[in-house]
Design an enzyme around this catalytic site. Sequence first.
Site, short mmCIF file in Angstrom:
data_model
loop_
_atom_site.label_atom_id
_atom_site.label_comp_id
_atom_site.label_asym_id
_atom_site.label_seq_id
_atom_site.Cartn_x
_atom_site.Cartn_y
_atom_site.Cartn_z
N HIS A 149 0.72 -1.12 -0.10
CA HIS A 149 -0.11 0.33 -0.31
C HIS A 149 0.90 1.21 -0.09
O HIS A 149 2.12 1.22 0.28
CB HIS A 149 -1.08 0.23 1.16
CG HIS A 149 -1.71 -1.19 0.96
ND1 HIS A 149 -3.62 -0.83 1.09
CD2 HIS A 149 -1.84 -2.40 1.58
CE1 HIS A 149 -4.00 -1.64 1.11
NE2 HIS A 149 -2.91 -2.39 0.79
N ASP A 282 -6.94 -12.60 -1.51
CA ASP A 282 -6.23 -12.12 -1.43
C ASP A 282 -5.90 -11.28 -2.90
O ASP A 282 -5.13 -11.09 -3.75
CB ASP A 282 -5.39 -11.86 -0.94
CG ASP A 282 -4.04 -10.31 -0.72
OD1 ASP A 282 -5.30 -9.54 -0.64
OD2 ASP A 282 -3.97 -9.73 -0.33
N LEU A 314 5.29 -9.49 -1.27
CA LEU A 314 4.51 -9.42 -2.14
C LEU A 314 3.11 -9.03 -1.79
O LEU A 314 2.49 -8.19 -1.36
CB LEU A 314 3.74 -10.98 -1.10
CG LEU A 314 4.84 -12.23 -1.14
CD1 LEU A 314 5.08 -13.24 0.25
CD2 LEU A 314 4.12 -13.04 -2.38
N ALA A 315 2.20 -8.63 -3.16
CA ALA A 315 1.58 -7.94 -3.85
C ALA A 315 0.25 -8.54 -4.20
O ALA A 315 -0.60 -8.40 -5.07
CB ALA A 315 1.82 -6.51 -4.86
#
Length: 387
Positions: A149, A282, A314-315
């Site tokens: 974010h 996610d 990690l996204a």
Amino acid sequence: MRSVFTADRLWDGRKVVESPVIVVEDGRIASIASRKEAAIPAGELHAFPGLTLGPAFFDVHIHGSAGHDVMEATPEALLTIGNFLVKRGVGAYLATTVTAPIDATLRSLNGLAKLIEKAQEGAQEQITTWPIGIHLEGPFLSHAKRGVHPPDLLLAPQIDVFDRMFEAAEGHVRLMTLAPELPGAAELAAHATAKGVRVSVGHSNATAAETDPVLAAGATSATHTFNAMRPLDHREPGILGVVLTRDDLFAELICDGIHTAPELVRLWWKAKGAERAILITDGMAAAGMPDGQYMLGGFPVQVANGKAMANGVLAGSVLTLDRALKNFIEFTGATVENGLRLLGANPAAMTGFSDRAGSVAVGQPANLVAVDAAGRLVQAIHAGRIV
């Protein structure tokens, strides 16, 4: 039109029915019985010998798939996402935002609200899955545990900012991730809870003492347990220690073998049990797509070998809930019924959508999955139609 579905077993979200006979009329469940109680009536028969029928999956934390992000908030984007999800057994989901400029977030929320309303009015006839609510993941997150974010867009909890988002979403915000240690977090948690929004603690470096006031203010769940959380320490249990030991708190988990090791999946399962564990994806735009660059909200993510990464972090994931179910059973040895509960009844109970998702009951849309003993999805069924 009448359709009839049979299988070895049905997990209806509460109990197991042996040798079920499910009659569907005009896309809704007309009756449920056992073959011991009723003969198979006339109608188009769909038999699934050796398999278990259960409710379609409900993903409370997903950002996109099939090359699109929910924050695009266009009919084309959500239809593409829904066409992908319905084939993976998903019958409902919460469109999950990421931290972005407030104006952009407000535009996305308003677009999502209009599409949710349109779907609820029955204007969509396609065999597809539409969101039934919104999950705000950001901007009230910790800088220390922000993940991907954008740091310059994170905000301290502000009731007026939340109210602007809630109004733009026309009341369809159902879940919000909040870092408990931020000033004003408990006040915002109480305010959001009073509006019917479930608060999930996460993206947080909170100590145990900092976590407790937000739970007392109404928080009910934890966002992707272990990930973007203060690590467990034997002298300072932190937010993770609270999440794993509170019997009244739901807890999400990304069960892809990348975000969380199998040993920790087993620890989470032992700690949360069948009534409080929730499997999520996610998932982001790259789910169902080849390796390459994709967008998560407003920033690019590189995907290679099953990992979605941005700036070395990690996204989101490329996981799908059908794969999460199979992984969970493989990692823990749990039963198929327990696994189905984590993808249906539990997320529905946590969000307050038990009347619309997570169970198989007379009068409800016939959104079902047929899975084998290893948790592999064999068939998805939407409104009584084979997908």
